[in-house]
Write a protein that holds these residues in place. Structure first.
Motif, short mmCIF file in Angstrom:
data_model
loop_
_atom_site.label_atom_id
_atom_site.label_comp_id
_atom_site.label_asym_id
_atom_site.label_seq_id
_atom_site.Cartn_x
_atom_site.Cartn_y
_atom_site.Cartn_z
N GLY A 32 0.81 -1.22 0.00
CA GLY A 32 0.00 0.00 0.00
C GLY A 32 0.84 1.27 0.00
O GLY A 32 2.02 1.24 0.33
N ASP A 33 0.21 2.37 -0.37
CA ASP A 33 0.88 3.66 -0.30
C ASP A 33 1.02 4.02 1.17
O ASP A 33 0.09 3.86 1.96
CB ASP A 33 0.02 4.71 -1.02
N SER A 35 0.98 6.69 2.69
CA SER A 35 0.09 7.72 3.20
C SER A 35 -1.35 7.21 3.28
O SER A 35 -2.24 7.91 3.75
CB SER A 35 0.17 8.96 2.31
N SER A 36 -1.58 5.98 2.81
CA SER A 36 -2.93 5.43 2.80
C SER A 36 -3.28 4.81 4.16
O SER A 36 -2.41 4.35 4.90
CB SER A 36 -3.02 4.37 1.69
N LYS A 37 -4.57 4.80 4.46
CA LYS A 37 -5.01 4.24 5.74
C LYS A 37 -5.34 2.75 5.62
O LYS A 37 -5.77 2.13 6.59
CB LYS A 37 -6.24 5.01 6.24
N SER A 38 -5.17 2.18 4.43
CA SER A 38 -5.45 0.76 4.27
C SER A 38 -4.43 -0.03 5.09
O SER A 38 -3.36 0.47 5.40
CB SER A 38 -5.33 0.36 2.80
N TYR A 40 -2.62 -2.27 4.11
CA TYR A 40 -1.42 -2.44 3.30
C TYR A 40 -0.50 -1.22 3.42
O TYR A 40 0.71 -1.31 3.35
CB TYR A 40 -1.79 -2.70 1.85
#
Lengths: 438, 438
Positions: A32-33, A35-38, A40
């Motif tokens: 995942g990125d 900065s993403s909240k996922s 991942y």
């Protein structure tokens, strides 16, 4: 060829299974990125944090001092580009005008230091001085004072910690102490731009203790590929911005606290993290192991010499104990004592010994791959003669190497030398005339 | 959260199992130095060659046109740093003096373009003009002529191929044609330094056909991480040096034909190689799949709207067919038709919808992560109002997404909106008074 025939660990180390598995897991889970909240993205961030901690623990600094780079070359380029900007900003802010900044590097640096600096000199952006190598193979770090006195605007001094060709360790600690004292006496109270100290430790990590606090440098470059890690680098910066001025080489979305933009290579960071943990936990065992192997190598290369009246092995480096050389590498030359006794001496001097060994399934470094077409500056400085340079090899061992491998190498080496020098097919006629015992 | 709840493929794509396995294998087998003659070095070189072929096949160019970089940001930084040197060398060689070079970029570029260029402008090394975005969401590429006429020393024009927030595709082909004509009429016979065209295609690869011959650019940046590949980038350069001038960002041992020094990240190249092959083979299937999903999404987002008199979904982009937008992404805003009918309107406007959905286990992009704290330039240009901007999400699908996932997303979305706007607990008293049917 299997790894028991590989004696070029100085060029690249294999990636241990555990490190491979850590990378594999990270590829699966941390994509995942950041900065993403996922999950991942969250896991990716955790992996980067863990990696930064592992590197900082190995080097004895805080995680905030570590910036991940794609490779050691990027790390080195970052330092010199940053220092140039630092000088330009210093002159702008203080109104100091005039000359270019002055860089001091040793003459045996990696091309990512030498080429970067030479290109800047070529573009008339900086002035460069080179620190020479003493006959012992170590950089004459104390001679830096001559350069500091000659130029008034030195901004950086860079000397590699361990040399890739010989394993010789440079006294970067004394250099850093000297510069610190110089800054204190000459560069405080706005009397000038303080000098920064950089060391390229790509060839040192995992082969000697490296403690940035103890060495006292401002920048230190490491490479995963040379320390049983993957293709990734890291740069130590002593308290970036707060203490050490730093400008990014790559601008963008502000990753790495704004010091190195670009999508983080999370899986490779996961791998480097484990490689650092392993290097830290295993350093005593590794150094002992390397020491045993290379000592045995030094011994049997001499005892197994089949023609002691004709050949001598010249070891290029100081092997008199103490940590003057990283213990995993031995640079050696075949020295001809009596050319008259070698029927095929011209063929020997024309032979690429590393190539010849590779035909026998053995991989060894001829020399550093870093100076294609140029004579090795360190070996020249150490007084290795022209003939000897041609017959020089870099033998290096790794975690996987065992005593048996070393013995097989030495046997194969002398067998090859014998074959080239006293090739019975070619010299049978002459040999019979002269009565050579081949 | 599992991948069926992930709708942020525009931020990062998972790494497919086959790609993970290719990287795993390469980590195990290709760890040698590429200049080494060991089988590990030879295999590493083969992997790099194969990777270069795969990327070039995908982009329709020759392998010599491809330079591997650590990420798209490095690729973009390389282009702008190189072009600046190109201008400096041009002025030195021709004796042309005076002004800074002039760069033209669109106002919606990735930070690795915008920040790099702004930093250069800040250091007074270049002059910059921005191409604006039309209300349709595409960059007004033809307006570049105004800038070319205003400045006589434009060196580069850079417009991204597909926008990360909306998927809107820019007409880079027309831009390149225009520049080519301009160069022909104005910059031949030593009348000036020809203008180069760059496009950042990080968000385009795998989501539309990208053919560098057809587009006609000089530079094109790609990112593995956005196209089901690993963390690595590549830069297309039209016949480097021979036709397109290029200067390295990272100097050193001369890897990548001297255009990008530093140890090659062989395992990631192995992964990118396979990702390119898969993108090429599967492009029709992928595009069809994305198209089906997003069409269904557009449809049911409207039909499932539980309060058509209160809300409307505004899709930010042109979805009228043809390839004006990459089919995997829909940027949409919740438009409030009648605020009076929403009891909790203030809470709605204060809610971070992406955050709220993540509490429900759904991952979606709020907006591009690339402009933290700044309003999105593309959405502003498209006339998305302040209120709507707050209620905007970026829905993007991937190879793994199925129709059921889309339906579950839409249900969860309206359920959440309903919950926020008509939170029965909080409004039960008021609701009873006004007779709202919640």
């Amino acid at each position: 060829m299997d790894s028991s025939c590989y004696f070029d660990f100085q060029a690249a180390t294999p990636v241990p299974t555990d490190v491979v598995n850590a990378i594999y897991l990270s590829l699966k889970e941390d994509w995942g990125d950041t900065s993403s909240k996922s999950k991942y993205g969250v896991k990716a961030k955790e992996t980067i944090d863990r990696g930064r901690k592992s590197v900082s623990k190995l080097l004895n600094c805080t995680p905030e001092d570590i910036v991940f780079t794609s490779c050691a070359s990027e790390g080195n380029n970052t330092v010199f580009n940053s220092v140039l900007k630092y000088w330009n900003n210093y002159t702008k802010t203080t109104g100091v005008k005039g000359e270019n900044p002055h860089f001091v590097i040793s003459e045996i640096e990696h091309p990512s230091v030498i080429e970067t600096v030479l290109k800047m000199e070529n573009e008339k952006l900086i002035t460069v001085s080179f620190l020479s190598v003493q006959q012992s193979g170590v950089v004459d770090v104390l001679s830096v004072e001559d350069h500091l006195n000659m130029y008034k605007n030195t901004v950086i001094v860079s000397v590699m910690l361990a040399n890739n060709e010989t394993g010789m360790i440079n006294d970067v600690k004394s250099l850093a102490t000297l510069i610190k004292r110089f800054n204190l006496n000459n560069r405080t109270n706005k009397k000038g731009c303080p000098i920064l100290v950089h060391t390229d430790a790509a060839q040192a990590i995992g082969k000697m203790h490296v403690d940035v606090q103890s060495i006292g440098v401002d920048f230190l470059t490491i490479s995963g590929k040379k320390m049983y890690g993957p293709s990734i680098g890291a740069l130590y910066i002593k308290s970036p911005i707060k203490i050490t001025p730093i400008y990014p080489l790559i601008y963008g979305a502000g990753q790495e606290a704004g010091l190195r933009s670009g999508a983080e290579n999370v899986p490779m960071i996961a791998g480097l993290s484990l490689a650092c943990d392993m290097a830290m936990q295993g350093i005593y065992r590794d150094l002992d192991h390397y020491d045993t192997l290379t000592k045995h190598f030094l011994h049997i290369m001499e005892t197994k010499n089949p023609h002691k009246d004709v050949f001598e092995i010249q070891f290029n480096g100081e092997f008199t104990g103490g940590q003057k050389v990283t213990p995993n590498v031995v640079n050696f030359s075949l020295k001809l004592l009596d050319k008259m006794q070698i029927p095929m001496v011209d063929e020997l001097l024309a032979t690429d010994l590393a190539q010849k060994l590779s035909e026998r399934g053995i991989c060894i470094g001829k020399r550093s791959a870093c100076y294609p077409g140029r004579p090795s500056p360190i070996l020249s400085a150490m007084g290795v003669t022209r003939d000897c340079l041609k017959l020089t090899l870099r033998f290096s061992v790794g975690r996987e190497t065992c005593i048996g491998d070393v013995e097989r190498f030495v046997d194969a080496y002398w067998d090859m030398i014998n074959d080239i020098c006293f090739n019975t097919k070619q010299i049978s006629y002459i040999g019979r005339i002269f009565g050579w015992n081949v």
